[in-house]
Every structure is written in C-alpha cells, then in structure tokens.
Design an enzyme around this catalytic site. Sequence first.
Site, PDB file in Angstrom:
ATOM      1  N   GLY A  48      -9.494   9.041  -2.172  1.00 32.24           N
ATOM      2  CA  GLY A  48     -10.352   8.061  -2.822  1.00 32.24           C
ATOM      3  C   GLY A  48     -10.397   6.756  -2.070  1.00 32.24           C
ATOM      4  O   GLY A  48     -11.199   6.556  -1.157  1.00 32.24           O
ATOM      5  N   CYS A  49      -9.517   5.841  -2.443  1.00 29.05           N
ATOM      6  CA  CYS A  49      -9.576   4.487  -1.899  1.00 29.05           C
ATOM      7  C   CYS A  49      -9.154   4.398  -0.435  1.00 29.05           C
ATOM      8  O   CYS A  49      -9.622   3.514   0.292  1.00 29.05           O
ATOM      9  CB  CYS A  49      -8.746   3.544  -2.770  1.00 29.05           C
ATOM     10  SG  CYS A  49      -9.427   3.394  -4.447  1.00 29.05           S
ATOM     11  N   ILE A  50      -8.281   5.292   0.026  1.00 27.68           N
ATOM     12  CA  ILE A  50      -7.927   5.302   1.455  1.00 27.68           C
ATOM     13  C   ILE A  50      -9.105   5.778   2.285  1.00 27.68           C
ATOM     14  O   ILE A  50      -9.419   5.206   3.334  1.00 27.68           O
ATOM     15  CB  ILE A  50      -6.682   6.171   1.697  1.00 27.68           C
ATOM     16  CG1 ILE A  50      -5.462   5.582   0.992  1.00 27.68           C
ATOM     17  CG2 ILE A  50      -6.416   6.342   3.197  1.00 27.68           C
ATOM     18  CD1 ILE A  50      -5.133   4.158   1.364  1.00 27.68           C
ATOM     19  N   THR A  90     -11.708   2.937   2.236  1.00 28.85           N
ATOM     20  CA  THR A  90     -11.253   1.825   3.078  1.00 28.85           C
ATOM     21  C   THR A  90     -11.368   2.167   4.550  1.00 28.85           C
ATOM     22  O   THR A  90     -11.795   1.336   5.370  1.00 28.85           O
ATOM     23  CB  THR A  90      -9.802   1.472   2.718  1.00 28.85           C
ATOM     24  OG1 THR A  90      -9.764   0.928   1.387  1.00 28.85           O
ATOM     25  CG2 THR A  90      -9.199   0.472   3.694  1.00 28.85           C
TER      26      THR A  90
END
Length: 211
Positions: free
Chosen positions: A147-149, A152
């Site tokens: 998700g966020c990795i 990013t």
Amino acid sequence: MSDDYANRSYGEIPVGFGKKPGIVVVDFQLGFTDPQYPLGGAPLVMRALENTERLLKVARRYNVPVAVCNTAYLNEREMPYWKITAVRETFRHDHPSAALDPRIHDPAYDLTVCKKGPSIFFNTGVSDYFTKERVDTVIVTGCNTSGCIRATSIDSFSYRYRTIVPEDCVGDIEEQPHKDNLRDLGRRYVDVSDLATVLAQLEDWHRQNAD
C-alpha cells in the site's frame, strides 16, 4: 524475475546510490506496531521496525535527512474512501494508535508530517524539504509494502529521486503481497536492497563527505 519480463529488459538498469541520501519512514505508528490495535503487530512489520531503528541510528549520526509520517484524520468526513474498517475507526488524531512509535521517531531531528493519502510525498512538503537538503537518493522504509510503501516508492520515482527500498526495512500483513510488490517495484522503479547494503552505502557516503 520471469523470463518474459527479463526478455523485455525489465530490471536491467540499476538505479544506484547518488550524491546525497534521505530517508522516509512511512506509517510506523502504534496502529501498525502495537498488537493491541486491530492492524498492529504483524511479524513482517515488526521486523521492519527493528531494522529501520538500526538504520536511523546510523543515519542521524551522519546527519542524513529523515522524514517520518503517520496517517490520521480529524474524522471520517475528512478521510478518503478507505475500504478498511480499522482505518476508519482508529486512524484519528485523537486516537492513541495514531501516535508514532517512539522507537523510530526523534521529534527533535526528524521532519514529521501527517499524511492523508498513501504516499508520504502527497501534499506533505517532504519533497520540498529534500530539495532544500539537496537529496537525490531516497531510502524508503515503513509499512505496508503493498500500500503506502508502493505509493511512496512510485511518487519518489516520479519526483526523479533515485529510490532504494531495503526489503527488511519494509513490511506487510502477509508475505506474498510483500514479495510481489517489491518484485514489481524492482522491475520498474527502484532498487530493492537490504539493511546491510544500505548501511554500507551510508558508511561509504559518510567517508567521502567527512570534513
């Protein structure tokens, strides 16, 4: 890497380590690191937390810029359309699970931001900070890989940073999505590395830039 991807040149060119590193630490908040909370305590996340703590001790000693974030909202009205009940119920500014894990956070040193979307770069000012610090290489740590990795890392690539993701400094709920997303990121956008290699790169960078 499958032969079909390799035959089409995916992953052939390494990103490499540039002139100055910066580190982003994504969502190591208690909601993910404390097992008393619904999303907390996944083994891969805890491994990543421990390894990131080791990385940050060296990075701060060498004056490497560090940006740390959590995800939190005033209320559900402010939130995007999250499909995760635990996020909707606990990722609030007034909820204890929103606090950053003290093992990875130094408020006197780190640029600390609260993000509202998956990427630490989205509407946070982190890229402006790195521009001022002349960072050209971003080391991505935190959770969750799928998700966020991932978000990013793609934003870091889009901002034209050399992007390094140490596999053992990022984590997810399950191992397969962790592996699958790192494989796909490594084919296109980032160098997938490990803590030992990144520490060696920081040591080399520090030696070359020591006064």
